[in-house]
Write a protein that holds these residues in place. Structure first.
Motif, PDB file in Angstrom:
ATOM      1  N   GLY A  84      11.222 -14.158   0.305  1.00  9.67           N
ATOM      2  CA  GLY A  84      11.475 -13.125   1.309  1.00  9.67           C
ATOM      3  C   GLY A  84      12.897 -12.610   1.324  1.00  9.67           C
TER       4      GLY A  84
ATOM      5  N   VAL B 119      11.786 -16.377   9.668  1.00  5.97           N
ATOM      6  CA  VAL B 119      12.204 -14.993   9.892  1.00  5.97           C
ATOM      7  C   VAL B 119      13.560 -14.970  10.594  1.00  5.97           C
TER       8      VAL B 119
ATOM      9  N   TYR C   5       8.301  -8.532   4.743  1.00  7.93           N
ATOM     10  CA  TYR C   5       7.558  -9.481   3.910  1.00  7.93           C
ATOM     11  C   TYR C   5       7.575 -10.867   4.533  1.00  7.93           C
ATOM     12  N   VAL C   6       8.736 -11.328   5.011  1.00  6.19           N
ATOM     13  CA  VAL C   6       8.836 -12.659   5.593  1.00  6.19           C
ATOM     14  C   VAL C   6       7.987 -12.754   6.857  1.00  6.19           C
TER      15      VAL C   6
END
Length: 244
Positions: free
Chosen positions: A20, A128, A27-28
């Motif tokens: 990521g 994240v 994406y993450v």
């Protein structure tokens, strides 16, 4: 679940998360949410508790909501909303346990087990938060490599009294080595990250070896993901405590 299969699942999940930093926040968030969904629907099967679909949905939604909130949060306190999602998830678990009509004798065990799943899925958003807080891949690579080494050590067909300390020791050594190669993080914080990652994986490895296999692949994958999802939150808090 065989340790070799659990290790492969864990390494694949780690590779997806670490990637990521080269792809982006969206994406993450997607990977974190997807892993939470897989974990959420498999965890009740792994524990063998009633109301599997309902409890799995609650656990999955907790992880998805927490990941989305961190991806959209403003400011350095990216996990600010995570406790709220975990509290809502745990409250929903308790409501389901109160109103369901089966398995009353094991209601306490079901509540605690599903509640643990809510906490694990909720803290998956830490991957994240870590990316958003620091923005560079050094620390994530340190944790990812340390965790991968710990998973590889857990695949050894040796007694648990040997595998557990070996897992922690090798992960603790992998952290500083990864720091020297991929970042300018100091040795002691990198070693602390490696030891913590190894300890978490060794603890879940012991839990998995004590449990009886169910034959359900979704539950087995969920058990393999369980120690990896909260590692992102561990990384995030270490970043804030030691590096800033």
């Amino acid at each position: 679940m065989k340790s070799s299969a659990a290790g492969v699942v864990g390494i694949v999940a780690l590779a997806l998360v670490v990637q990521g930093h080269h792809v982006g926040i969206g994406y993450v968030v997607g990977v974190s949410a997807a892993l939470s969904v897989i974990f959420g629907f498999g965890w009740p099967h792994y524990l063998g508790i009633p109301a599997k679909k309902t409890l799995g949905t609650i656990i999955a939604l907790t992880g998805v909501g927490a990941s989305l909130s961190v991806g959209l949060a403003v400011g350095p306190d990216y996990l600010m909303w995570t406790p709220i999602y975990i509290a809502l998830g745990f409250g929903a678990i308790m409501v389901v346990q109160i109103i369901r009509g089966t398995g009353q004798k094991h209601r306490l065990e079901s509540t605690l087990g599903a509640g643990a799943g809510v906490i694990i899925a909720g803290f998956a958003c830490g991957w994240v938060a870590s990316l958003r807080y620091l923005g560079e891949p050094g620390l994530t690579l340190i944790v990812g490599i340390s965790a991968a080494v710990a998973l590889l050590a857990g695949m050894l067909p040796w007694p648990e009294r040997i595998v557990a300390p070996l897992t922690i020791a090798l992960a603790g050594l992998a952290g500083p080595l990864a720091a020297l190669i991929f970042s300018d993080v100091r040795i002691l914080p990198a070693m602390a990250l490696g030891v913590l990652a190894g300890a978490v994986i060794a603890a879940f490895h012991r839990l998995r070896t004590l449990s009886q296999p169910t034959g359900n692949w979704l539950s087995l994958i969920s058990a393999a993901l369980a120690p990896l999802l909260p590692l992102g939150s561990l990384l995030y808090f270490v970043e804030k405590l030691l590096l800033r």
